[in-house]
Scaffold this active site. Structure first.
Site, short mmCIF file in Angstrom:
data_model
loop_
_atom_site.label_atom_id
_atom_site.label_comp_id
_atom_site.label_asym_id
_atom_site.label_seq_id
_atom_site.Cartn_x
_atom_site.Cartn_y
_atom_site.Cartn_z
N HIS A 70 0.82 -1.22 0.00
CA HIS A 70 0.00 0.00 0.00
C HIS A 70 0.85 1.26 0.00
CE1 HIS A 70 -3.84 -2.14 1.19
NE2 HIS A 70 -4.02 -1.57 0.03
N CYS A 81 0.24 -8.36 -0.92
CA CYS A 81 -0.92 -8.48 -1.81
C CYS A 81 -0.46 -8.17 -3.23
CB CYS A 81 -2.01 -7.51 -1.33
SG CYS A 81 -3.61 -7.73 -2.14
N1 GLN Z 1 -4.32 -12.00 -7.27
C1 GLN Z 1 -4.86 -10.74 -6.89
C2 GLN Z 1 -3.86 -9.64 -7.20
O1 GLN Z 1 -2.71 -9.86 -7.10
C3 GLN Z 1 -5.24 -10.70 -5.43
C4 GLN Z 1 -5.98 -9.45 -5.08
C5 GLN Z 1 -6.48 -9.35 -3.65
O2 GLN Z 1 -6.06 -10.07 -2.78
N2 GLN Z 1 -7.39 -8.46 -3.38
O3 GLN Z 1 -4.21 -8.53 -7.51
ZN ZN Z 2 -4.64 -9.48 -1.25
#
Ligand code: GLN
Ligand code: ZN
Length: 764
Positions: free
Chosen positions: A700, A732
């Site tokens: 983030h 993420c």
């Molecule tokens: N595979 C997705 C990405 O990398 C996972 C997104 C998420 O966890 N919200 O964007």
């Molecule tokens: Zn995620």
């Protein structure tokens, strides 16, 4: 019989509020222009409701960012750190936005206040902060100003809406130890009384107190706070009519004491829980009005008048028309604004739907039917009939397939240990293998590409070539950076749920069906209207292409059944669990197709599994059971040698860890870096048996994490988990990041993995 509305969408038909907020933040327009936009949205909403014949029209349901933050300003709950900034002291709106979004200047660097989900919706609110010696003071007069404004526009009194004091406290968080925030009610209540005093002087008649916690599991202390609060309000202002609004759940065990509260009206959500009606009626004391939440404020389907009328009749015959009020189930904030502008929807499907504007008309229709206009009832019955019998909705083969799901569709052939042994023969990886969560930066160029394709400015072939070249670049970069398990980068996906929805039968999409997610952020959820069916490969093409470009392994990338469900408007004529199982079967076929095409590692993301958790603890088990089952259906069709990953993020894992384990993914990647691995606790305490990739890179932030700090996080992880189970990855997906940051960060991440490998001995 009064017609009552609890709140309207406030982003404007064309998301004017979003656009102008963002312009103001960027310094492109003066505040006066944003205020004008706010005014015109409020005015339109009021006029629309007047026209629709609503008797109790809400005001102060508008917000420039969030209604909980509005309340914090109303009661003067402004954390110290913002009070110290001189530039913010004379502009309430700038202070407000600073609390919501953080504040940076040469002298200050303040983080935004925490944000979290509003009950089980996809709306996020700003979490109030409380200290032990918390003081409250009537500060922002927004509610009074908007009441006066509404009166001018309407020519009569509107009904100011506030978050009730008890729920306001419960929505917040103690920022220090040694007290319980509910104890602050004695200090908070006087401010609310001042607000009421001011409103009543200005001529307010009805006031709506939102107390959704009345429909949740609460402690004795909280119950006491409710009783004392509404007693005090009633004593001080016997002439004010208080409408106590509950929603998102039924009152259940709280029905008895709530029924005795000295208020003028109680609102209940019959869409979510119609079983509560009998017990609510049984305990309904005094001369109160019962407001029936009949029209679904959380979904986009037409109301079934026949059913609504049954409830109305029942309550009418018990309480009489004067004590019956009809309403949407909750604020219409959670539905898109106007169906009329959706000119491209299939007319048949469109005829089953109702957005906020249409829901107001439905309220009026119900009233007219009660007064004798039978034709409206007949028209509605025709629409409801057409939907329930439509061939568009029902596919017998899919229903049969869901019914025939058996034990063997729910589990892998062997247990994790045996699978792991087989996988390690086929999937040769170093210890602490590195990977990413799936998406790589979605640049302007990539987004433009999609827009061009949609407008017909490029051919499908051109589009696909461009996407392939993005994939190739990304594969090259990952090889060069030394990542072990590669991804294709998800460039073909704008929004992941939308991407899958677009390829499955049973989904449709709106052009303008936006709902507020937080602040200026809006989402446009897909609509699941029918049985969900997969008729073609959805991702195989891209994964296969990516795999063809490298000798390393490429991970297939899918969105899980619960997440697809959770982020859509779901059909309401079938249990959610059944729709989820249909999605799971579609994904199962895709997983098998990926395996057949040579993909050896497949990730099924379930970031939304935690947020689907019911609000009442009693209902958790049954939800978790089907949520886990859906994941297992999706993932268990493959051979032992194929490695299944899942990914979760930005949620509390403690209370669902048993179910996460029950999903039996070979590897789970989770977000943990922001909390310095604290979020791992659940996995450690529970002795999570399978492999785990705790995130070491906070995606983030544009900041590039150093090798050292990632090594430290990994060291922490090795102290907590068996080293041979640990993967190395970001928190993420990287879709919102820029390439420079991404490249630098991932290179550091690979270096960090190298360091930890050299320092930790394991047999793999
Ligand atoms: N595979 C997705 C990405 O990398 C996972 C997104 C998420 O966890 N919200 O964007
Ligand atoms: Zn995620």
């Amino acid at each position: 019989m009064l017609k009552n509305n609890l709140g309207m969408p406030r982003i404007g038909l064309n998301r004017e509020l979003k656009k102008d907020c963002e312009k103001y933040w960027a310094g492109k327009i003066p505040i006066s222009e944003l205020f004008e936009t706010g005014y015109s949205i409020r005015k339109k909403n009021l006029e629309l409701q007047l026209e629709a014949g609503i008797d109790l029209i809400p005001c102060n349901d508008f917000s420039y960012y969030d209604q909980v933050l509005d309340t914090s300003l109303m009661v003067g709950n402004i954390p110290q750190r913002y009070q110290r900034v001189p530039e913010l002291s004379d502009s309430e709106i700038d202070l407000y936005f600073a609390m919501a979004r953080g504040y940076q200047s040469s002298e200050f660097d303040l983080t935004a206040m925490e944000m979290t989900k509003w009950f089980d919706t996809n709306y996020h609110y700003i979490v109030p902060e409380f200290s032990k010696d918390q003081k409250f003071k009537f500060t922002s007069t927004k509610i009074i100003d908007e009441f006066i404004e509404a009166k001018k526009i309407l020519g009569k009194s509107a009904k100011p809406v506030l978050i009730g004091p008890v729920s306001y406290l419960l929505l917040g968080k103690e920022k220090e130890m040694g007290f319980n925030r509910i104890e602050l009610i004695e200090k908070l209540l006087p401010v609310y009384l001042e607000v009421l005093d001011s409103l009543s002087r200005k001529g307010a008649e009805w006031i709506q107190f939102d107390e959704p916690f009345l429909a949740l599991d609460i402690t004795d202390k909280v119950r006491e706070a409710f009783v004392n609060t509404y007693d005090s309000i009633n004593k001080k202002f016997p002439g004010l009519k208080i409408l106590l609004a509950t929603y998102f759940e039924g009152l259940r065990d709280n029905a008895e004491f709530t029924g005795s509260l000295p208020v003028s009206a109680l609102h209940i959500d019959l869409v979510r829980d119609d079983a509560q009606l009998d017990s609510v009626l049984e305990h309904f004391k005094g001369n109160k009005i019962l407001s029936l939440g009949l029209i679904d404020g959380r979904n986009i389907w037409k109301n079934e008048y026949k059913k609504s009328l049954e409830y109305i009749d029942k309550v009418n015959s018990r309480l009489g028309g004067k004590r019956t009020m009809i309403s949407p189930s909750c604020s219409l904030l959670h539905t898109p604004f106007d169906l009329e502008v959706e000119t491209e929807l299939d007319p048949e499907i469109k005829s089953w739907m109702a957005f906020a504007r249409q829901k107001l008309s439905e309220l009026n229709d119900l009233h007219k039917i009660i007064e004798g206009d039978e034709s409206l009832l007949k028209q509605n019955a025709v629409a409801i009939e057409s939907r329930s019998n439509s061939a568009l909705i029902h596919k017998q083969n899919i229903k049969d397939r869901v019914k025939s799901i058996g034990k063997n569709d729910l589990r892998r052939k062997n247990n994790f240990e045996k699978r792991r042994a087989k996988q390690r023969e086929k999937i040769i990886l170093p210890s602490f293998p590195t990977t990413t969560i799936g998406s790589f930066p979605q640049t302007q160029d990539v987004r433009r590409l999609r827009a061009k394709l949609k407008k017909g400015e490029i051919t499908l072939k051109q589009y696909e070539q461009e996407i392939e070249s993005e994939i190739e670049k990304t594969i090259c970069f990952q090889e060069e950076a030394g990542i072990d398990v590669l991804v294709h980068g998800e460039f073909e996906r704008n929004d992941m749920v939308e991407y899958f929805g677009e390829q499955l039968n049973g989904f449709t999409f709106t052009k303008n069906g936006w709902v507020q997610s937080y602040g200026s952020r809006c989402v446009k959820p897909p609509v699941i209207y029918g049985d969900v069916e997969r008729t073609k490969d959805m991702t195989v093409r891209w994964s296969k292409f990516a795999q063809s470009k490298t000798d390393k392994l490429v991970k297939g990338m899918l969105t899980g059944p619960v997440t697809i469900l959770q982020w859509s408007f779901v059909r309401n004529d079938r249990p959610r669990s059944e729709t989820t199982m249909q999605i799971a079967l579609a994904l199962r076929d895709e997983v098998i197709a990926l395996e057949k095409s040579g993909i050896k590692i497949i990730q099924i993301d379930e970031p939304a599994i935690r947020e689907g958790l019911p609000l009442r603890m009693n209902d958790w088990k049954s939800y978790l059971d089907w949520a886990v089952m859906a994941f297992r259906v999706a993932s268990s069709g493959v051979r032992d040698e194929t490695q299944i990953h899942t990914h979760m993020c930005y949620s509390e894992f403690n209370d669902i860890i048993e179910s996460i384990t029950g999903m039996d993914a070979d590897v789970i990647t989770i977000e943990t870096s922001r909390s310095q691995m604290e979020l791992l606790d659940a996995f450690v305490d529970y002795k999570y048996p399978n492999e785990i990739g705790p995130g070491v890179y906070d995606i983030h932030s544009p900041r590039v994490p150093t090798v050292g700090e990632m090594v430290d996080l990994l060291k922490k992880a090795t102290q907590l988990l068996p080293a041979e189970n640990i993967w190395v990855n970001p928190d993420c997906g990287l879709k919102t990041r820029r390439w420079e940051e991404t490249e630098a960060s991932l290179k550091n991440m690979v270096k960090a993995a190298g360091v930890i490998r050299s320092q930790t001995k394991i047999n793999r």
